[in-house]
Scaffold this motif. Structure first.
Motif, PDB file in Angstrom:
ATOM      1  N   HIS A   9       0.832  -1.207   0.000  1.00  0.00           N
ATOM      2  CA  HIS A   9       0.000   0.000   0.000  1.00  0.00           C
ATOM      3  C   HIS A   9       0.869   1.260   0.000  1.00  0.00           C
ATOM      4  N   ARG A  10       1.869   1.276   0.857  1.00  0.00           N
ATOM      5  CA  ARG A  10       2.758   2.440   0.921  1.00  0.00           C
ATOM      6  C   ARG A  10       3.466   2.642  -0.410  1.00  0.00           C
ATOM      7  N   ASN A  11       3.978   1.551  -0.993  1.00  0.00           N
ATOM      8  CA  ASN A  11       4.658   1.663  -2.277  1.00  0.00           C
ATOM      9  C   ASN A  11       3.702   2.204  -3.340  1.00  0.00           C
ATOM     10  N   HIS A  12       2.491   1.735  -3.337  1.00  0.00           N
ATOM     11  CA  HIS A  12       1.503   2.210  -4.307  1.00  0.00           C
ATOM     12  C   HIS A  12       1.296   3.722  -4.167  1.00  0.00           C
ATOM     13  N   CYS A  13       1.182   4.205  -2.935  1.00  0.00           N
ATOM     14  CA  CYS A  13       0.965   5.640  -2.698  1.00  0.00           C
ATOM     15  C   CYS A  13       2.144   6.472  -3.190  1.00  0.00           C
ATOM     16  N   VAL A  14       3.364   6.070  -2.838  1.00  0.00           N
ATOM     17  CA  VAL A  14       4.545   6.840  -3.228  1.00  0.00           C
ATOM     18  C   VAL A  14       4.780   6.716  -4.733  1.00  0.00           C
ATOM     19  N   LEU A  15       4.584   5.524  -5.280  1.00  0.00           N
ATOM     20  CA  LEU A  15       4.736   5.324  -6.721  1.00  0.00           C
ATOM     21  C   LEU A  15       3.742   6.185  -7.502  1.00  0.00           C
ATOM     22  N   ASP A  16       2.537   6.310  -6.996  1.00  0.00           N
ATOM     23  CA  ASP A  16       1.535   7.145  -7.649  1.00  0.00           C
ATOM     24  C   ASP A  16       2.011   8.592  -7.731  1.00  0.00           C
ATOM     25  N   ILE A  17       2.580   9.097  -6.653  1.00  0.00           N
ATOM     26  CA  ILE A  17       3.102  10.471  -6.642  1.00  0.00           C
ATOM     27  C   ILE A  17       4.262  10.598  -7.627  1.00  0.00           C
ATOM     28  N   ALA A  18       5.166   9.616  -7.612  1.00  0.00           N
ATOM     29  CA  ALA A  18       6.320   9.652  -8.519  1.00  0.00           C
ATOM     30  C   ALA A  18       5.882   9.581  -9.976  1.00  0.00           C
ATOM     31  N   THR A  19       4.878   8.772 -10.261  1.00  0.00           N
ATOM     32  CA  THR A  19       4.376   8.636 -11.632  1.00  0.00           C
ATOM     33  C   THR A  19       3.756   9.947 -12.109  1.00  0.00           C
ATOM     34  N   ARG A  20       3.002  10.591 -11.235  1.00  0.00           N
ATOM     35  CA  ARG A  20       2.418  11.884 -11.605  1.00  0.00           C
ATOM     36  C   ARG A  20       3.506  12.945 -11.795  1.00  0.00           C
ATOM     37  N   ALA A  21       4.517  12.904 -10.934  1.00  0.00           N
ATOM     38  CA  ALA A  21       5.638  13.843 -11.069  1.00  0.00           C
ATOM     39  C   ALA A  21       6.381  13.596 -12.386  1.00  0.00           C
ATOM     40  N   ARG A  22       6.516  12.333 -12.789  1.00  0.00           N
ATOM     41  CA  ARG A  22       7.165  11.994 -14.059  1.00  0.00           C
ATOM     42  C   ARG A  22       6.409  12.618 -15.230  1.00  0.00           C
ATOM     43  N   ARG A  23       5.081  12.515 -15.206  1.00  0.00           N
ATOM     44  CA  ARG A  23       4.269  13.094 -16.286  1.00  0.00           C
ATOM     45  C   ARG A  23       4.466  14.610 -16.367  1.00  0.00           C
ATOM     46  N   ILE A  24       4.480  15.264 -15.211  1.00  0.00           N
ATOM     47  CA  ILE A  24       4.681  16.720 -15.169  1.00  0.00           C
ATOM     48  C   ILE A  24       6.071  17.075 -15.694  1.00  0.00           C
ATOM     49  N   ALA A  25       7.092  16.334 -15.240  1.00  0.00           N
ATOM     50  CA  ALA A  25       8.465  16.584 -15.698  1.00  0.00           C
ATOM     51  C   ALA A  25       8.570  16.413 -17.207  1.00  0.00           C
ATOM     52  N   ASP A  26       7.960  15.362 -17.734  1.00  0.00           N
ATOM     53  CA  ASP A  26       8.003  15.127 -19.176  1.00  0.00           C
ATOM     54  C   ASP A  26       7.336  16.263 -19.950  1.00  0.00           C
ATOM     55  N   LYS A  27       6.181  16.722 -19.479  1.00  0.00           N
ATOM     56  CA  LYS A  27       5.469  17.816 -20.152  1.00  0.00           C
ATOM     57  C   LYS A  27       6.301  19.088 -20.187  1.00  0.00           C
ATOM     58  N   ARG A  28       7.102  19.289 -19.160  1.00  0.00           N
ATOM     59  CA  ARG A  28       7.883  20.531 -19.049  1.00  0.00           C
ATOM     60  C   ARG A  28       9.338  20.360 -19.477  1.00  0.00           C
ATOM     61  N   GLY A  29       9.702  19.168 -19.917  1.00  0.00           N
ATOM     62  CA  GLY A  29      11.077  18.926 -20.352  1.00  0.00           C
ATOM     63  C   GLY A  29      12.084  18.938 -19.219  1.00  0.00           C
ATOM     64  N   LEU A  30      11.659  18.503 -18.040  1.00  0.00           N
ATOM     65  CA  LEU A  30      12.513  18.512 -16.854  1.00  0.00           C
ATOM     66  C   LEU A  30      13.008  17.110 -16.513  1.00  0.00           C
ATOM     67  N   LYS A  31      14.083  17.046 -15.765  1.00  0.00           N
ATOM     68  CA  LYS A  31      14.597  15.784 -15.223  1.00  0.00           C
ATOM     69  C   LYS A  31      13.892  15.520 -13.906  1.00  0.00           C
ATOM     70  N   LEU A  32      13.668  14.239 -13.615  1.00  0.00           N
ATOM     71  CA  LEU A  32      13.037  13.856 -12.350  1.00  0.00           C
ATOM     72  C   LEU A  32      14.049  13.102 -11.506  1.00  0.00           C
ATOM     73  N   SER A  33      14.227  13.581 -10.284  1.00  0.00           N
ATOM     74  CA  SER A  33      15.167  12.943  -9.364  1.00  0.00           C
ATOM     75  C   SER A  33      14.455  12.556  -8.078  1.00  0.00           C
ATOM     76  N   MET A  34      15.167  11.788  -7.275  1.00  0.00           N
ATOM     77  CA  MET A  34      14.625  11.409  -5.971  1.00  0.00           C
ATOM     78  C   MET A  34      15.751  11.371  -4.956  1.00  0.00           C
ATOM     79  N   ALA A  35      15.526  12.013  -3.828  1.00  0.00           N
ATOM     80  CA  ALA A  35      16.395  11.844  -2.668  1.00  0.00           C
ATOM     81  C   ALA A  35      15.848  10.617  -1.943  1.00  0.00           C
TER      82      ALA A  35
END
Length: 186
Positions: free
Chosen positions: A46-72
């Motif tokens: 469940h936790r992985n699903h929640c965090v993965l969902d946020i990361a996946t949405r962030a990936r879409r935003i980064a792609d739309k804006r031509g940005l790199k996506l990183s994670m600490a």
């Protein structure tokens, strides 16, 4: 940058309770639940699903804006990261992250070496760039400028793309001088 600090798993939060109820039968995790391997397994999923969902949405935003996506990312993959829902090696394998900065903050160079060796084992075969985190001043303590440079050298030996220093406000004039000297002469 995907920062899980913004994702909380408070057991009294209504949304968390509602999402657990179908598979657990109730919303709030009990001590008995936390002693049951199947419940722990489902909660981690469940936790992985929640965090993965946020990361996946962030990936879409980064792609739309031509940005790199990183994670600490949380260091100690099996001890800490997975339990918090950070299955970052799998996300790197899936191409979700452009670069990863495992927070390997440690005052022991021996333990730091183990952590960066783990990083290479976990993501070295992916296209995700690796920038191991070095904690100049962190909850692990405050390292000397010389040790910071030594850990940078260790990152260079594993052929990472670089290192991520934590944190900017901890860097002294001596640190900056040593970093410039390292860059110029190694």
């Amino acid at each position: 940058n995907v920062n899980e600090q913004h994702v909380k798993y408070d057991t009294i939060d209504q949304a968390c309770q509602e999402s657990r109820a179908p598979w657990l039968g109730h919303g709030i995790l009990t001590a008995e639940d936390l002693a049951t391997p199947g419940v722990i397994y489902r909660e981690i999923q469940h936790r992985n699903h929640c965090v993965l969902d946020i990361a996946t949405r962030a990936r879409r935003i980064a792609d739309k804006r031509g940005l790199k996506l990183s994670m600490a990312a949380r260091a100690w993959y099996l001890r800490s990261a997975v339990a918090e829902g950070q299955d970052w090696p799998r996300w790197c394998e899936a191409g979700l992250l452009d670069f990863i900065c495992p927070m390997n903050y440690n005052l022991s160079n021996e333990i730091f070496q183990k952590l960066i060796d783990d990083d290479v084992r976990l993501v070295g075969h992916t296209r995700t760039a690796l920038y191991p985190g070095i904690g100049r001043s962190s909850s692990a303590g405050k390292m000397s400028p010389a040790q910071m440079i030594e850990q940078i050298r260790m990152c260079e030996k594993i052929e990472s793309e670089g290192a991520c220093l934590f944190h900017l406000n901890a860097l002294t004039d001596e640190d900056i001088r040593l970093l410039k000297a390292y860059k110029d002469g190694k």
